[in-house]
Design a protein around this motif. Structure first.
Motif, PDB file in Angstrom:
ATOM      1  N   VAL A  58       0.933  -1.229   0.083  1.00 51.66           N
ATOM      2  CA  VAL A  58       0.088   0.023   0.106  1.00 51.66           C
ATOM      3  C   VAL A  58       0.753   1.362   0.001  1.00 51.66           C
ATOM      4  O   VAL A  58       2.026   1.339   0.407  1.00 51.66           O
ATOM      5  N   LYS A  59       0.438   2.265  -0.828  1.00 52.45           N
ATOM      6  CA  LYS A  59       1.204   3.550  -0.688  1.00 52.45           C
ATOM      7  C   LYS A  59       1.581   3.867   0.813  1.00 52.45           C
ATOM      8  O   LYS A  59       0.961   4.058   1.761  1.00 52.45           O
ATOM      9  N   HIS A  60       2.969   4.241   0.745  1.00 47.07           N
ATOM     10  CA  HIS A  60       3.521   4.784   2.119  1.00 47.07           C
ATOM     11  C   HIS A  60       3.209   3.741   3.137  1.00 47.07           C
ATOM     12  O   HIS A  60       3.484   3.813   4.171  1.00 47.07           O
ATOM     13  N   ILE A  65      -5.619  -2.176   4.526  1.00 44.55           N
ATOM     14  CA  ILE A  65      -6.240  -3.333   3.950  1.00 44.55           C
ATOM     15  C   ILE A  65      -6.839  -3.930   5.435  1.00 44.55           C
ATOM     16  O   ILE A  65      -6.229  -4.275   6.258  1.00 44.55           O
ATOM     17  N   GLN A  66      -8.305  -3.889   5.540  1.00 43.62           N
ATOM     18  CA  GLN A  66      -9.028  -4.214   6.820  1.00 43.62           C
ATOM     19  C   GLN A  66      -9.540  -5.739   6.672  1.00 43.62           C
ATOM     20  O   GLN A  66      -9.804  -6.079   5.487  1.00 43.62           O
ATOM     21  N   PRO A  67      -9.464  -6.301   7.868  1.00 41.95           N
ATOM     22  CA  PRO A  67     -10.066  -7.744   7.920  1.00 41.95           C
ATOM     23  C   PRO A  67     -11.510  -7.866   7.241  1.00 41.95           C
ATOM     24  O   PRO A  67     -11.835  -8.786   6.766  1.00 41.95           O
ATOM     25  N   GLN A  68     -12.309  -6.823   7.353  1.00 40.00           N
ATOM     26  CA  GLN A  68     -13.575  -6.675   6.773  1.00 40.00           C
ATOM     27  C   GLN A  68     -13.925  -7.082   5.352  1.00 40.00           C
ATOM     28  O   GLN A  68     -14.817  -7.389   5.095  1.00 40.00           O
ATOM     29  N   MET A  94      -0.734  -8.703   4.515  1.00 45.50           N
ATOM     30  CA  MET A  94      -1.273  -7.899   5.870  1.00 45.50           C
ATOM     31  C   MET A  94      -1.664  -6.557   5.532  1.00 45.50           C
ATOM     32  O   MET A  94      -1.978  -6.147   4.379  1.00 45.50           O
ATOM     33  N   PRO A  95      -2.121  -5.587   6.725  1.00 40.95           N
ATOM     34  CA  PRO A  95      -2.980  -4.536   6.165  1.00 40.95           C
ATOM     35  C   PRO A  95      -1.991  -3.462   5.213  1.00 40.95           C
ATOM     36  O   PRO A  95      -2.624  -2.587   4.752  1.00 40.95           O
ATOM     37  N   ASN A 169       8.945  -7.201  10.443  1.00 41.06           N
ATOM     38  CA  ASN A 169       8.235  -6.231   9.705  1.00 41.06           C
ATOM     39  C   ASN A 169       8.288  -6.637   8.188  1.00 41.06           C
ATOM     40  O   ASN A 169       9.087  -7.067   7.966  1.00 41.06           O
ATOM     41  N   PHE A 170       7.565  -5.839   7.343  1.00 46.65           N
ATOM     42  CA  PHE A 170       7.461  -5.966   6.002  1.00 46.65           C
ATOM     43  C   PHE A 170       8.652  -5.587   5.172  1.00 46.65           C
ATOM     44  O   PHE A 170       9.389  -6.135   4.414  1.00 46.65           O
ATOM     45  N   ILE A 171       9.345  -4.424   5.804  1.00 41.30           N
ATOM     46  CA  ILE A 171      10.907  -3.795   5.296  1.00 41.30           C
ATOM     47  C   ILE A 171      11.778  -4.840   5.357  1.00 41.30           C
ATOM     48  O   ILE A 171      12.524  -5.410   4.236  1.00 41.30           O
ATOM     49  N   SER A 172      11.861  -5.526   6.604  1.00 40.97           N
ATOM     50  CA  SER A 172      12.827  -6.667   6.717  1.00 40.97           C
ATOM     51  C   SER A 172      12.798  -7.948   5.805  1.00 40.97           C
ATOM     52  O   SER A 172      13.600  -8.105   5.357  1.00 40.97           O
ATOM     53  N   GLU A 173      11.319  -8.352   5.698  1.00 41.51           N
ATOM     54  CA  GLU A 173      11.006  -9.328   4.988  1.00 41.51           C
ATOM     55  C   GLU A 173      11.191  -9.018   3.417  1.00 41.51           C
ATOM     56  O   GLU A 173      11.808  -9.946   2.719  1.00 41.51           O
TER      57      GLU A 173
END
Length: 195
Positions: A58-60, A65-68, A94-95, A169-173
């Protein structure tokens, strides 16, 4: 040739083989439909096994992105992939980012597929008004290829994103993916932190 052929990178090599179908003597066939676009047709006797994991944010890296509604989003992206004749193997995220793993057929370039997935899904999210402001994906994506023997492990990894991201976290992944696949990168162009 019709004017549409000027958009082909090898338009000088096309020869007519049937109504509105031209064969490139260098690489593959093209079809030129009435709307003037050029699409690849699979070359006869072409057999491939291409498995790609695409990762995009997602930008920035905002957690929007929500579970609903994430399952609806996954179904929508699955539809895009199937419509383009590819085969979805796993989707989760992930969100702030998604992982999409698919078997790719050589009827479309990877960049065109990713543009379709990101462009169409962001438009769909905005039309559904799932969030109050405009939804956008971050520019770019990572794409990593796998052999058939690795499919099960990749699917399990994607299905367990929530558990995995309790530790990383995402950046590390993402940087670990780049290092593992020996892809040179510049930190200035890695997905931006939430701002």
């Amino acid at each position: 040739f019709p004017p549409a052929t000027i958009f082909s990178p090898c338009h000088r090599h096309l020869i007519p083989v049937a109504a509105f179908i031209y064969e490139c003597v260098v690489c593959r066939r093209y079809t030129i439909p009435a709307d003037g676009t050029i699409k690849f047709l699979p070359m006869a006797n072409t057999y491939t096994q291409i498995h790609i994991q695409a990762v995009f944010a997602v930008k920035h890296r905002a957690g929007l992105i929500q579970p609903q509604w994430k399952d609806e989003l996954y179904k929508y992206i699955t539809g895009i992939i199937h419509h383009q004749k590819h085969r979805l193997l796993a989707i989760n995220g992930m969100p702030d980012h998604l992982h999409v793993f698919f078997g790719m057929r050589p009827v479309q370039s990877l960049s065109d597929l990713m543009q379709d997935i990101k462009g169409s899904s962001s438009k769909w999210i905005n039309e559904k008004k799932f969030i109050q402001h405009k939804f956008e994906w971050q520019e770019g994506y990572g794409a990593f290829s796998y052999s058939k023997s690795q499919i099960g492990k990749v699917i399990a990894y994607i299905e367990n994103q929530e558990k995995h991201h309790q530790k990383e976290n995402f950046i590390s992944e993402y940087k670990n993916f780049l290092r593992k696949f020996e892809i040179d990168y510049d930190d200035r162009y890695i997905f931006k932190e939430p701002g």
